[in-house]
Motif scaffolding. Structure first.
Motif, PDB file in Angstrom:
ATOM      1  N   SER A 104     -14.180 -47.342 -23.199  1.00  0.00           N
ATOM      2  CA  SER A 104     -13.847 -46.017 -22.682  1.00  0.00           C
ATOM      3  C   SER A 104     -13.812 -44.990 -23.812  1.00  0.00           C
ATOM      4  CB  SER A 104     -12.468 -46.034 -22.023  1.00  0.00           C
ATOM      5  OG  SER A 104     -12.324 -47.167 -21.216  1.00  0.00           O
ATOM      6  N   GLN A 105     -14.376 -43.832 -23.537  1.00  0.00           N
ATOM      7  CA  GLN A 105     -14.277 -42.756 -24.527  1.00  0.00           C
ATOM      8  C   GLN A 105     -13.128 -41.810 -24.223  1.00  0.00           C
ATOM      9  OE1 GLN A 105     -17.911 -40.637 -25.301  1.00  0.00           O
ATOM     10  NE2 GLN A 105     -18.849 -42.458 -26.211  1.00  0.00           N
ATOM     11  N   ARG A 146      -6.707 -42.398 -30.456  1.00  0.00           N
ATOM     12  CA  ARG A 146      -7.687 -41.685 -31.278  1.00  0.00           C
ATOM     13  C   ARG A 146      -8.181 -42.577 -32.428  1.00  0.00           C
ATOM     14  NH1 ARG A 146      -9.240 -38.666 -35.134  1.00  0.00           N
ATOM     15  NH2 ARG A 146      -7.557 -39.440 -36.423  1.00  0.00           N
ATOM     16  N   VAL A 200      -8.565 -45.839 -32.488  1.00  0.00           N
ATOM     17  CA  VAL A 200      -9.569 -46.814 -32.073  1.00  0.00           C
ATOM     18  C   VAL A 200     -10.853 -46.126 -31.609  1.00  0.00           C
ATOM     19  CG1 VAL A 200      -7.886 -48.602 -31.457  1.00  0.00           C
ATOM     20  CG2 VAL A 200      -8.778 -47.104 -29.684  1.00  0.00           C
ATOM     21  N   GLY A 201     -10.832 -44.807 -31.513  1.00  0.00           N
ATOM     22  CA  GLY A 201     -12.080 -44.098 -31.271  1.00  0.00           C
ATOM     23  C   GLY A 201     -12.253 -43.516 -29.886  1.00  0.00           C
ATOM     24  N   ALA A 202     -11.161 -43.261 -29.186  1.00  0.00           N
ATOM     25  CA  ALA A 202     -11.273 -42.635 -27.871  1.00  0.00           C
ATOM     26  C   ALA A 202     -10.339 -41.416 -27.815  1.00  0.00           C
ATOM     27  CB  ALA A 202     -10.924 -43.628 -26.775  1.00  0.00           C
TER      28      ALA A 202
END
Lengths: 137, 118, 281
Positions: C191-192, C220, C222-224
């Motif tokens: 998931s973004q 944020r 972990v990149g989402a």
């Protein structure tokens, strides 16, 4: 339980091996992935403090048990011992963002937040002993 | 120990596969900056999927690398930070707020593309 | 138990049982204020005394099994534990009052007999209490597990977009669990954007707000990205009155608006399909 390991910290490699010993024991005791990361990180911070400020010392990692009423708790105890210069103002180093090394100043306050029990015992010119315990939920 | 840095047109790709000790981290910082300088790279993706611990020192080195690379004109995206690592960083009060992140290498490259083109 | 006591209890079965039933009728009236249904009391009394009597005759382990079985059946129907303890105490009163005068012969000291009866009754009471509390502990654990599972599901709604509805009060323990579910779910579903829906959270105080902020920062890392949705008017008021700063936190009033901006963030949008378009063209 009498599993205990002690790692000399004198070089940066000591930091790495203390971390690994901690992760292995944490896994053995039954900590989940997130707590393993917390414990390993706390060990890393404590080992780095020894390396940076006391030059040498040791990290002792052991499994502990406590019986409170009918409940038995298992945990992991980290003891960081050095014969370095000692900490002048403990209150100060426990503040977020306080740093003498140019780091993030998250070291000791970070360890306190990562672990459940935390205790600093420091005598000027004689050394510092820090103990930290994480209990299995 | 050295961390390999791969080149993909204007980008540099790094997948950190080892337990980061201080020396390796600092060596990596140096290697990456000179590679950016050599290749004139505009974007960097550092993939941390295999990293199972980031303490305050490694976090500082990573944050510094991002800032230094930005100064040299290369955008950096960190990818694949594991949930346990993220939670530990937050517990420690390390937010890495200035550092762009993405889920994985693929989305990291997409993000670079968007930031550089859009 | 001593054989003479067993024998006495057996010999006087009829009288003892009838005395016990009278005593239980008194208990039902005085202690339970007739709150237990009479017909059930009747059948349970019959079985209770039957189990008691057979336990006197059986081997210890067999007797325990029989009592356990009876207790389990009543536990399932939420029958009160005090019914058992009162019943056992009633039996003890009856037995001591009735039997002791009969077997008070030269060898047997009546005091010893009372002690034996006491021990026998106590053992059964202990077992019943253990069975009951085991079942309570088990129920509690199951409920805790069920609650944890319910606690925070991450639901993928579109490619790259997930929703996490939070329902009920959030304490520190639950906040940790929510954070872990959230991050693991993001990795699993790639998931973004995650919409955290707090429509079902009754109170948002500084602690809850802080947990949500921490979670969004971890998301944020972990990149989402997180968007907070479902902020009811009273929640908005408390947030501002408490001086909680959510200004850097993307918020939307409803899940629908949240989904729209999540799609925007992932370069997509919803369009209405024009049914008339084909024949008009």
């Amino acid at each position: 339980m009498s599993i205990q390991s002690s790692v000399e910290v004198q070089t940066e490699w000591g930091i790495v091996s203390a971390r690994q010993a901690g992760r292995n024991l944490a896994k053995e005791i039954g900590f989940g992935g997130v707590d393993q990361a917390r414990i390993t990180t706390a060990i890393s911070e404590l080992a780095r403090n020894i390396y940076l400020y006391a030059e040498k010392g040791e990290i002792v990692i052991e499994a502990v048990e406590e019986t409170r009423g009918a409940q038995k708790k298992k945990g992991i105890k980290i003891t960081a011992k050095d014969r370095g210069p000692g900490i002048k103002n403990i209150r100060e180093v426990m503040e977020d963002g306080y740093t003498t090394s140019g780091g993030l100043g998250a070291g000791l306050p970070g360890v306190r937040r990562l672990m459940d029990d935390f205790d600093v015992d420091s005598v000027m010119e004689e050394g510092t002993t820090i103990t930290a315990i994480k209990w299995l939920r | 120990m050295r961390i390999p840095i791969l080149k993909l047109s204007h980008y540099l790709l790094i997948s950190v596969q080892v337990d980061l000790d201080d020396q390796t981290a600092l060596q990596f910082q140096e290697d990456l900056l000179s590679k950016i300088h050599e290749e004139g790279s505009t974007g960097v993706v550092i993939d941390l999927t295999s990293v199972d611990m980031i303490d305050s020192f490694i976090a500082k080195v990573l944050g510094d690398v991002v800032e230094m690379s930005n100064l040299m004109g290369a955008k950096v995206v960190l990818t694949g930070i594991q949930p346990a690592v993220a939670i530990t960083l937050i517990d420690m009060g390390i937010m890495l707020e200035e550092v762009p992140t993405a889920l994985d290498l693929e989305q990291g490259l997409e993000k670079l593309q968007q930031e550089l083109e859009g | 138990m001593h054989s003479s006591v067993v024998q006495a209890i057996n010999d006087h079965q009829e009288q003892l049982v009838s005395n016990w039933k009278k005593e239980m009728a008194r208990v039902q009236e005085e202690y339970f204020k007739n709150s237990l249904p009479d017909d059930l009391v009747f059948t349970n009394n019959e079985e209770f005394i039957d189990v008691l009597y057979s336990s006197v005759r059986l081997e210890r382990s067999e007797a325990e099994g029989k009592i356990k079985h009876f207790a389990e059946r009543l536990i399932q129907t939420d029958w009160p534990l005090s019914y058992f303890t009162q019943g056992m105490q009633a039996f003890r009163r009856i037995v001591t009052a009735y039997i002791v005068p009969y077997i008070n012969n030269a060898e047997e000291d009546s005091m010893n007999l009372i002690v034996e009866v006491e021990e026998w009754v106590d053992a059964i009471v202990n077992q019943l209490v253990d069975d009951y509390s085991d079942s309570w502990v088990k129920t509690l654990e199951l409920q805790q597990m069920a609650l944890n599972e319910l606690s925070a599901p991450l639901i993928p709604v579109f490619e790259k977009v997930s929703v996490m509805p939070l329902i009920g009060a959030i304490d520190t323990e639950r906040a940790k669990l929510i954070m872990e579910n959230l991050l693991d779910g993001i990795i699993q579903h790639r998931s973004q954007v995650v919409l955290i829906d707090i429509t079902g959270v009754p109170v948002v105080d500084t602690m809850v707000a802080n947990h949500i902020i921490q979670a969004s920062k971890a998301v944020r890392l972990v990149g989402a990205e997180c968007i907070l949705v479902g902020i009811r008017p009273e929640i908005a008021q408390t947030i501002v009155n408490l001086g909680i700063d959510l200004s850097t936190f993307p918020t939307k009033s409803s899940l629908r608006k949240g989904i729209e901006s999540a799609l925007e963030l992932t370069q997509r949008k919803m369009v209405r399909i024009e049914h008339g378009a084909e024949w008009r063209a």
